[in-house]
Design a protein around this motif. Structure first.
Motif, mmCIF file in Angstrom:
data_model
loop_
_atom_site.group_PDB
_atom_site.id
_atom_site.type_symbol
_atom_site.label_atom_id
_atom_site.label_comp_id
_atom_site.label_asym_id
_atom_site.label_seq_id
_atom_site.Cartn_x
_atom_site.Cartn_y
_atom_site.Cartn_z
ATOM 1 N N ASP A 1 56.341 7.016 53.410
ATOM 2 C CA ASP A 1 57.311 8.048 53.101
ATOM 3 C C ASP A 1 57.542 8.416 51.547
ATOM 4 O O ASP A 1 57.782 7.437 50.990
ATOM 5 C CB ASP A 1 58.613 8.293 53.681
ATOM 6 N N PRO A 2 57.315 9.534 51.151
ATOM 7 C CA PRO A 2 57.298 9.867 49.723
ATOM 8 C C PRO A 2 59.049 9.751 49.095
ATOM 9 O O PRO A 2 59.809 10.025 50.235
ATOM 10 C CB PRO A 2 56.887 11.216 49.438
ATOM 11 N N ALA A 3 59.615 9.544 48.238
ATOM 12 C CA ALA A 3 60.706 9.707 47.738
ATOM 13 C C ALA A 3 60.972 10.566 46.458
ATOM 14 O O ALA A 3 59.851 10.721 45.572
ATOM 15 C CB ALA A 3 61.461 8.454 47.310
ATOM 16 N N ASN A 4 62.104 11.527 46.246
ATOM 17 C CA ASN A 4 62.237 12.208 45.291
ATOM 18 C C ASN A 4 60.896 13.060 44.830
ATOM 19 O O ASN A 4 60.597 13.313 43.947
ATOM 20 C CB ASN A 4 62.495 11.706 44.053
ATOM 21 N N LEU A 5 60.446 13.640 45.891
ATOM 22 C CA LEU A 5 59.045 14.500 45.431
ATOM 23 C C LEU A 5 59.057 15.527 44.588
ATOM 24 O O LEU A 5 58.245 15.930 43.832
ATOM 25 C CB LEU A 5 58.522 14.664 47.154
ATOM 26 N N HIS A 6 60.299 16.415 44.935
ATOM 27 C CA HIS A 6 60.580 17.624 44.190
ATOM 28 C C HIS A 6 60.648 17.224 42.854
ATOM 29 O O HIS A 6 60.080 17.790 41.957
ATOM 30 C CB HIS A 6 61.681 18.318 44.723
#
Length: 78
Positions: free
Chosen positions: A25-30
């Motif tokens: 899972d990615p984090a802080n993508l935006h």
């Protein structure tokens, strides 16, 4: 036409990013994407505006103080 090229480039990069994560899972993508795109955007716009912050801010649809803050954040000002 150029807008589609930018869209396609971002889309392909994001697909590569998710493929490289391999299910993690990615984090802080935006925030990551904004930072990755914002710096080169500011570099090119400032170059095209001949470092005129007022002109660059107008082109970007930003307040000049907001532009200055972003330039400092990206270490594009001394």
């Amino acid at each position: 036409m150029k807008q589609n090229k930018l869209h396609d480039c971002v889309r392909a990069s994001m697909e590569d990013f998710f493929r490289d994560l391999n299910g993690t899972d990615p984090a802080n993508l935006h925030d990551m994407l904004v930072k990755a795109v914002e710096k080169p955007l500011l570099e090119v716009v400032m170059e095209q505006a001949q470092n005129n912050q007022s002109r660059a801010a107008q082109w970007l649809g930003l307040n000049r103080n907001t532009l200055r803050k972003k330039l400092l954040e990206h270490k594009l000002l001394d």
